[in-house]
Scaffold this motif. Structure first.
Motif, mmCIF file in Angstrom:
data_model
loop_
_atom_site.group_PDB
_atom_site.id
_atom_site.type_symbol
_atom_site.label_atom_id
_atom_site.label_comp_id
_atom_site.label_asym_id
_atom_site.label_seq_id
_atom_site.Cartn_x
_atom_site.Cartn_y
_atom_site.Cartn_z
ATOM 1 N N ASP A 109 10.745 -0.886 5.726
ATOM 2 C CA ASP A 109 9.316 -1.315 5.867
ATOM 3 C C ASP A 109 8.631 -0.466 6.931
ATOM 4 N N LEU A 110 9.124 0.013 7.964
ATOM 5 C CA LEU A 110 8.255 0.424 8.886
ATOM 6 C C LEU A 110 7.792 2.178 8.187
ATOM 7 N N VAL A 111 8.689 2.563 7.249
ATOM 8 C CA VAL A 111 8.055 3.667 6.695
ATOM 9 C C VAL A 111 6.903 3.269 5.803
ATOM 10 N N ALA A 112 7.154 2.224 5.219
ATOM 11 C CA ALA A 112 5.899 1.859 4.202
ATOM 12 C C ALA A 112 4.848 1.364 5.046
ATOM 13 N N ALA A 113 5.003 1.037 6.103
ATOM 14 C CA ALA A 113 3.676 0.564 6.862
ATOM 15 C C ALA A 113 3.168 1.589 7.481
ATOM 16 N N LEU A 114 3.974 2.862 7.873
ATOM 17 C CA LEU A 114 3.420 4.229 8.207
ATOM 18 C C LEU A 114 2.610 4.987 7.128
ATOM 19 N N TYR A 115 3.122 4.842 5.900
ATOM 20 C CA TYR A 115 2.438 5.165 4.620
ATOM 21 C C TYR A 115 1.208 4.466 4.366
ATOM 22 N N ARG A 116 1.045 3.143 4.716
ATOM 23 C CA ARG A 116 -0.164 2.280 4.397
ATOM 24 C C ARG A 116 -1.102 2.471 5.289
ATOM 25 N N GLY A 117 -0.540 2.692 6.654
ATOM 26 C CA GLY A 117 -1.419 2.804 7.792
ATOM 27 C C GLY A 117 -2.206 4.069 7.564
ATOM 28 N N LEU A 118 -1.479 5.280 7.070
ATOM 29 C CA LEU A 118 -2.074 6.467 7.275
ATOM 30 C C LEU A 118 -3.311 6.847 5.881
ATOM 31 N N GLU A 119 -2.800 6.032 4.901
ATOM 32 C CA GLU A 119 -3.556 6.046 3.689
ATOM 33 C C GLU A 119 -4.930 5.257 3.847
ATOM 34 N N THR A 120 -4.671 4.031 4.739
ATOM 35 C CA THR A 120 -5.901 3.206 5.164
ATOM 36 C C THR A 120 -6.942 4.177 6.030
ATOM 37 N N TYR A 121 -6.086 4.804 6.971
ATOM 38 C CA TYR A 121 -6.973 5.554 8.104
ATOM 39 C C TYR A 121 -7.747 6.681 7.273
ATOM 40 N N ALA A 122 -6.966 7.384 6.388
ATOM 41 C CA ALA A 122 -7.907 8.615 5.522
ATOM 42 C C ALA A 122 -8.900 7.509 4.712
#
Length: 478
Positions: free
Chosen positions: A225-238
């Motif tokens: 779930d943290l890996v998924a959060a990192l993915y979504r966080g960086l996608e969102t930042y983009a």
């Protein structure tokens, strides 16, 4: 057709009356159990508002109710429901406080939980070196800020210096400090940034940087779930960078985000069990638990077969009420509307254990409006979308929904929808219907449609209809 016309007439009369008062959302359904569930959820969620004199400012319960507090994970989950219910001031205040309190002294963490007194909740905080913190939180809040901008049109969520600093630090220093680079996830130390001397028996030492929202796994090294959060966080930042005209930088962060998504698929999928592992312990052993919910919440799954297996496993097992509170909206997002309805009714049922947990009522509100009615907003294009996801025989009406600095009223059923726009600026209504339809009839015209597919591969037909303030428009398909 006569019955539908009468329903639309009642809808229009109702909407004008509600527009005059701008009170809470009024929801009607021909499914009276669903209507009762929404009414319970709205009344319950609004009861969690703080008092006007509370030192922290506007807030609502988003943690264990006896604490009079709000937590980063819960606020990230409840904020859309809060906007629907008119709690915009509370959302803005709580998210601002989380963003403002990020600091180098806390290794770029914020306060995991704050209370009505405007201080970190003592249940989770002793000092800047000893506190409880789940590392998913920064990325959940980052994504919540983006969703708040899209829903409200309030650009401060992505442009205000307080929020920009939080976003920047979260995707840069925070990742570096907590050794969360994509190639370090399984090799990182178990307790980076631990207080010294370290006492593993002290939760404020051991849990100062939990690499998961799953808090009951002994000797946890990393959660999917943290890996998924990192993915979504960086996608969102983009997405935030792109919205601010920084296309080159946005492409860089989308590439970084993709590394985390690929890591999930390449490392965490258990082919023999046809399920994702959810955690790995310090001894290198993978295990399975409750983290699958967040693979859906952070929208990290693109493989439709694996997503189907994940959903089927989730809905066939029993989970705590916190996990279940996510199900109405995430199951809708993945196209499982029948299951979303089942969980809405279950969560609102008087026999459901711990249904008083605040996430439950907010999750039901979001599940009905965003899930079953498919109502969404995109401030980048000043656009509102609708898609009827209820049972074929049902009719759903929601009046007085606040979004994009105005209000809308929507009535929809399988082959028709009406939207009334109460705002000061024009909007675009992206009206959607399930199935392949060559045309949508709206405003006396036949509009040629475009098609897309949902996450289960079903066709969705849509067309864009411009609406001026005060306009009422009905759209139909054969």
């Amino acid at each position: 057709m006569m019955i539908r016309s009468l329903l639309l007439l009642v809808f229009i009369q109702l909407s004008f009356r509600l527009y005059a008062q701008h009170g809470p959302v009024v929801f009607h359904s021909s499914n009276k159990a669903l209507e009762a569930a929404f009414n319970w959820a709205q009344q319950t969620a609004l009861s969690y508002q703080g008092r006007p004199g509370d030192p922290v400012g506007p807030w609502y319960e988003s943690a264990l109710p006896p604490r009079s507090a709000f937590c980063m994970r819960d606020v990230s989950h409840q904020c859309i429901g809060g906007e629907i219910l008119g709690l915009a001031a509370a959302n803005k205040n709580m998210l601002t406080l989380f963003a403002k309190n990020i600091s180098a002294e806390k290794d770029w963490c914020s306060y995991w939980e704050m209370n009505k007194h405007g201080v970190p909740a003592p249940e989770d905080y002793r000092n800047d070196k000893e506190f409880w913190y789940n590392l998913n939180a920064n990325f959940d809040i980052l994504n919540a800020c983006w969703r708040m901008y899209l829903w409200t049109g309030d650009k401060s969520y992505i442009n205000d210096p307080v929020f920009r600093r939080f976003h920047d630090k979260s995707v840069q220093e925070y990742i570096h400090t907590w050794v969360l680079q994509a190639d370090s996830l399984l090799a990182r130390p178990a307790y980076p940034n631990a207080p010294q001397p370290f006492n593993e028996q002290d939760a404020f030492h051991r849990c100062r940087g939990l690499p998961s929202y799953s808090e009951g796994v002994p000797h946890l090294k990393m959660g999917v779930d943290l890996v998924a959060a990192l993915y979504r966080g960086l996608e969102t930042y983009a997405s935030i960078l792109a919205a601010n005209g920084q296309a080159k930088e946005a492409a860089t962060y989308r590439h970084k985000a993709e590394q985390y998504r690929r890591h999930i698929e390449d490392t965490w999928w258990d082919a023999s069990a046809e399920r994702y592992n959810t955690h790995i312990t310090r001894d290198g052993a993978f295990g399975k638990g409750e983290g699958e919910t967040f693979l859906l919440w952070f929208d990290a799954l693109q493989d439709s077969t694996r997503a189907r297996h994940t959903v089927e496993h989730l809905v066939s097992n029993d989970w705590n009420v916190e996990n279940q509170s996510y199900f109405p909206v995430v199951l809708s997002r993945y196209g499982y509307y029948d299951q979303a309805l089942r969980y809405i009714l279950h969560l609102a049922d008087t026999g459901t254990e711990r249904r008083e947990y605040p996430e439950v009522s907010f999750g039901v509100v979001e599940g009905v409006i965003q899930g079953l009615m498919g109502i969404d907003a995109d401030a980048q294009h000043q656009r509102v979308s609708t898609l009827f996801n209820g049972p074929a025989a049902d009719t759903l009406t929601a009046a007085n929904i606040p979004l994009l600095a105005g209000h809308i009223t929507v009535c929809e059923y399988k082959n028709g929808a009406t939207l009334e726009h109460h705002g000061s600026k024009p909007i675009v209504w992206r009206v959607k219907f399930t199935g392949q339809h060559a045309y949508i009839k709206a405003g006396g015209r036949k509009l040629k449609t475009l098609q897309e597919r949902d996450k289960r591969g079903k066709f969705i037909s849509f067309a864009d209809v411009p609406l001026q303030p005060g306009m009422v428009m009905t759209a139909l398909v054969d």
